[in-house]
Write a protein that holds these residues in place. Structure first.
Motif, mmCIF file in Angstrom:
data_model
loop_
_atom_site.group_PDB
_atom_site.id
_atom_site.type_symbol
_atom_site.label_atom_id
_atom_site.label_comp_id
_atom_site.label_asym_id
_atom_site.label_seq_id
_atom_site.Cartn_x
_atom_site.Cartn_y
_atom_site.Cartn_z
ATOM 1 N N ARG A 48 0.830 -1.203 0.000
ATOM 2 C CA ARG A 48 0.000 0.000 0.000
ATOM 3 C C ARG A 48 0.865 1.254 0.000
ATOM 4 N NH1 ARG A 48 -2.945 2.037 3.457
ATOM 5 N NH2 ARG A 48 -2.011 1.084 5.317
ATOM 6 N N ARG A 49 0.476 2.195 -0.831
ATOM 7 C CA ARG A 49 1.227 3.435 -0.987
ATOM 8 C C ARG A 49 1.421 4.143 0.354
ATOM 9 N NH1 ARG A 49 -0.370 7.824 -5.586
ATOM 10 N NH2 ARG A 49 1.102 9.479 -5.072
ATOM 11 N N GLU A 50 0.339 4.304 1.127
ATOM 12 C CA GLU A 50 0.419 5.031 2.390
ATOM 13 C C GLU A 50 1.323 4.313 3.382
ATOM 14 O OE1 GLU A 50 -2.307 4.195 0.847
ATOM 15 O OE2 GLU A 50 -3.291 6.073 0.275
ATOM 16 N N ALA A 51 1.296 2.987 3.378
ATOM 17 C CA ALA A 51 2.101 2.228 4.337
ATOM 18 C C ALA A 51 3.588 2.377 4.038
ATOM 19 C CB ALA A 51 1.697 0.750 4.297
ATOM 20 N N LEU A 52 3.974 2.275 2.772
ATOM 21 C CA LEU A 52 5.388 2.368 2.440
ATOM 22 C C LEU A 52 5.896 3.790 2.623
ATOM 23 C CD1 LEU A 52 7.754 0.660 1.547
ATOM 24 C CD2 LEU A 52 7.241 1.245 -0.824
ATOM 25 N N GLN A 53 5.076 4.773 2.293
ATOM 26 C CA GLN A 53 5.495 6.159 2.507
ATOM 27 C C GLN A 53 5.615 6.465 3.994
ATOM 28 O OE1 GLN A 53 4.801 8.609 -1.437
ATOM 29 N NE2 GLN A 53 3.212 8.991 0.074
ATOM 30 N N GLY A 54 4.744 5.880 4.816
ATOM 31 C CA GLY A 54 4.869 6.045 6.250
ATOM 32 C C GLY A 54 6.159 5.435 6.769
ATOM 33 N N MET A 55 6.535 4.276 6.242
ATOM 34 C CA MET A 55 7.788 3.649 6.637
ATOM 35 C C MET A 55 8.977 4.501 6.185
ATOM 36 S SD MET A 55 8.357 0.913 8.416
ATOM 37 C CE MET A 55 6.819 0.031 8.139
ATOM 38 N N ALA A 56 8.869 5.106 5.008
ATOM 39 C CA ALA A 56 9.950 5.975 4.526
ATOM 40 C C ALA A 56 10.084 7.223 5.386
ATOM 41 C CB ALA A 56 9.698 6.366 3.072
ATOM 42 N N ARG A 57 8.962 7.731 5.905
ATOM 43 C CA ARG A 57 9.036 8.895 6.792
ATOM 44 C C ARG A 57 9.735 8.539 8.102
ATOM 45 N NH1 ARG A 57 3.970 10.205 4.400
ATOM 46 N NH2 ARG A 57 2.816 8.956 5.913
ATOM 47 N N SER A 58 9.424 7.361 8.650
ATOM 48 C CA SER A 58 9.983 7.005 9.951
ATOM 49 C C SER A 58 11.418 6.511 9.862
ATOM 50 C CB SER A 58 9.115 5.932 10.622
ATOM 51 O OG SER A 58 9.069 4.752 9.843
ATOM 52 N N HIS A 59 11.822 5.922 8.729
ATOM 53 C CA HIS A 59 13.162 5.343 8.622
ATOM 54 C C HIS A 59 14.123 6.164 7.760
ATOM 55 C CE1 HIS A 59 11.139 1.846 10.311
ATOM 56 N NE2 HIS A 59 12.306 1.306 10.522
ATOM 57 N N PHE A 60 13.589 6.951 6.809
ATOM 58 C CA PHE A 60 14.459 7.672 5.892
ATOM 59 C C PHE A 60 14.192 9.172 5.881
ATOM 60 C CE2 PHE A 60 15.129 3.405 4.568
ATOM 61 C CZ PHE A 60 16.348 3.363 3.916
ATOM 62 N N GLY A 61 13.358 9.645 6.798
ATOM 63 C CA GLY A 61 13.125 11.081 6.906
ATOM 64 C C GLY A 61 12.367 11.681 5.750
ATOM 65 N N LEU A 62 11.485 10.909 5.109
ATOM 66 C CA LEU A 62 10.667 11.462 4.026
ATOM 67 C C LEU A 62 9.771 12.553 4.583
ATOM 68 C CD1 LEU A 62 9.758 11.096 0.978
ATOM 69 C CD2 LEU A 62 7.884 9.718 1.909
ATOM 70 N N PRO A 63 9.895 13.795 4.084
ATOM 71 C CA PRO A 63 9.076 14.892 4.619
ATOM 72 C C PRO A 63 7.592 14.688 4.327
ATOM 73 C CG PRO A 63 10.962 15.736 3.365
ATOM 74 C CD PRO A 63 10.861 14.265 3.070
ATOM 75 N N GLU A 64 6.748 15.182 5.212
ATOM 76 C CA GLU A 64 5.303 15.162 4.973
ATOM 77 C C GLU A 64 5.006 15.878 3.664
ATOM 78 O OE1 GLU A 64 2.802 13.774 6.465
ATOM 79 O OE2 GLU A 64 3.835 12.947 8.220
ATOM 80 N N GLY A 65 4.172 15.260 2.856
ATOM 81 C CA GLY A 65 3.795 15.869 1.586
ATOM 82 C C GLY A 65 4.700 15.518 0.427
ATOM 83 N N GLN A 66 5.875 14.946 0.692
ATOM 84 C CA GLN A 66 6.773 14.550 -0.392
ATOM 85 C C GLN A 66 6.478 13.112 -0.801
ATOM 86 O OE1 GLN A 66 10.939 15.504 0.056
ATOM 87 N NE2 GLN A 66 11.574 13.831 -1.274
ATOM 88 N N THR A 67 6.542 12.847 -2.092
ATOM 89 C CA THR A 67 6.247 11.522 -2.621
ATOM 90 C C THR A 67 7.507 10.673 -2.672
ATOM 91 O OG1 THR A 67 4.414 12.344 -3.966
ATOM 92 C CG2 THR A 67 5.376 10.242 -4.617
ATOM 93 N N LEU A 96 9.860 -6.477 5.573
ATOM 94 C CA LEU A 96 9.839 -6.472 4.105
ATOM 95 C C LEU A 96 9.820 -5.040 3.572
ATOM 96 C CD1 LEU A 96 7.366 -9.415 3.394
ATOM 97 C CD2 LEU A 96 9.819 -9.370 2.892
ATOM 98 N N MET A 97 9.045 -4.165 4.202
ATOM 99 C CA MET A 97 9.009 -2.772 3.749
ATOM 100 C C MET A 97 10.336 -2.076 3.987
ATOM 101 S SD MET A 97 5.146 -1.318 4.453
ATOM 102 C CE MET A 97 4.818 -2.074 6.052
ATOM 103 N N VAL A 98 10.937 -2.292 5.149
ATOM 104 C CA VAL A 98 12.251 -1.710 5.414
ATOM 105 C C VAL A 98 13.275 -2.263 4.431
ATOM 106 C CG1 VAL A 98 14.140 -1.589 7.081
ATOM 107 C CG2 VAL A 98 11.793 -1.218 7.845
ATOM 108 N N GLY A 99 13.183 -3.551 4.137
ATOM 109 C CA GLY A 99 14.089 -4.156 3.162
ATOM 110 C C GLY A 99 13.975 -3.529 1.783
ATOM 111 N N LEU A 100 12.746 -3.235 1.372
ATOM 112 C CA LEU A 100 12.550 -2.544 0.095
ATOM 113 C C LEU A 100 13.239 -1.185 0.105
ATOM 114 C CD1 LEU A 100 8.804 -3.218 -0.814
ATOM 115 C CD2 LEU A 100 10.817 -4.168 -1.919
ATOM 116 N N LEU A 101 13.072 -0.462 1.186
ATOM 117 C CA LEU A 101 13.655 0.878 1.271
ATOM 118 C C LEU A 101 15.174 0.834 1.334
ATOM 119 C CD1 LEU A 101 11.089 2.408 3.768
ATOM 120 C CD2 LEU A 101 11.380 3.072 1.378
#
Length: 334
Positions: free
Chosen positions: A138-157, A202-207
């Motif tokens: 799911r798009r929202e789930a992977l982006q949430g993982m990217a925010r928590s592990h890779f510092g993806l800013p809110e609103g950035q894709t 698995l999501m962290v592994g993808l990232l």
């Protein structure tokens, strides 16, 4: 059968992983398109050439992602447009595929993987007999993982690009995790702590293994990690239960401490000690989720050099979404 060794024989029905979780088998193009659209999205499905068409799809579904194995016997063009709601990781077990995802165009197969972004028009051509292992997340789930592990800013894709060599290092380790996921059929679909943790890993592994716009390092497409990083990580993995200092690690690798830190910043976007901590947390997850008689959280933490149990538990919870005790309880040994 192992994913790392790509010991799959395309075209043999029983050879596909996840044989215990079949979704459908069909020799009818329209039926195959409808069945795939039910779990992915609407798309065009156009066999190419004169090869006999047959499709097989095995699928194991979790809360935020599913693991899929698909094959088309004939060379086939798949045109879904934009996926919209999900990212799609693709790793050919046999054969090759050409992927066009907006401006992101690459070839996968022969040990190389890729991820399709959800907001760009997509067209794929699977070669004859191509069998792929895919993770739909799911798009929202992977982006949430990217925010928590890779510092993806809110609103950035979150946006992936290029193909990724999975034959060594973290790529090979991630395939090992996938091998575990497909061999433990049913774990993802039961909704327990073990399944949730596996989805998180698995999501962290993808990232960590697929290049994207929040990767904290810049490398040439498919370029290797700095030699010092590879040597240091090999040493870490072989000595996780021993005392490892930055000074000692630099001495083992044969570079200065400053050079080693710079190599890790360039190659991993993290310090050597942070990478070491993550490797030890991953070992802790393995030990706690596959416990032996008498396994305890305290013993596992101490053996891996985590002497402050509260801090260990917090790092573990941030990485896996649950506490060490919950992992052990989910394995039935607490």
């Amino acid at each position: 059968m192992t994913l790392e060794g790509v010991e799959l024989s395309g075209g043999r029905a029983g050879a596909l992983p996840l044989a215990g979780s079949p979704l459908f088998v069909s020799t009818d193009v329209d039926e195959a398109r409808v069945r795939v659209a039910e779990v992915y999205c609407d798309h065009r499905l156009d066999p190419m050439g004169r090869g006999r068409f047959a499709a097989r799809h095995n699928r194991l579904s979790g809360r935020d992602l599913s693991v899929n194995v698909m094959t088309y016997t004939a060379k086939t063009m798949i045109t879904p447009g934009a996926l919209r709601e999900f990212y799609l990781f693709q790793y050919p077990l046999t054969g090759h595929a050409s992927i066009s995802n907006g401006a992101n165009r690459h070839e996968i197969g022969g040990g190389r993987s890729g991820v399709v972004n959800p907001d760009e028009d997509t067209c794929m051509i699977w070669g004859e007999g191509c069998a792929q292992l895919m993770i739909q997340v799911r798009r929202e789930a992977l982006q949430g993982m990217a925010r928590s592990h890779f510092g993806l800013p809110e609103g950035q894709t979150l946006r992936f690009f290029g193909a990724n060599d999975m034959r060594a290092g973290e790529g090979k380790a991630f395939l090992g995790l996938l091998n575990y996921a497909v061999s433990g059929e049913g774990l993802l679909g039961k909704g327990g702590l073990m399944g949730q943790q596996l989805e998180t890993m698995l999501m962290v592994g993808l990232l960590q293994t697929q290049r994207h716009n929040r990767s904290d390092h810049v490398q040439e497409a498919g370029g290797p990690l700095p030699r010092a990083v590879r040597l240091a990580e090999d040493y870490m993995k072989a000595h996780l239960t021993e005392t490892i200092t930055l000074e000692g690690l630099a001495r083992e690798v044969g570079v200065s401490e400053r050079a080693l830190q710079a190599a890790f910043r360039a190659g991993r976007g993290r310090s050597p000690m942070t990478v070491l901590r993550d490797l030890r947390l991953e070992r802790a997850w393995q030990d706690l989720s596959h416990p032996g008689p008498g396994t305890s959280v305290t013993d596992v933490a101490m053996q891996l050099g985590f002497f402050h149990l509260g801090r260990f538990s917090e790092h573990y919870r941030r990485k896996f979404g649950c506490t060490p005790s919950e992992t052990l309880r989910g394995a039935g040994r607490l």
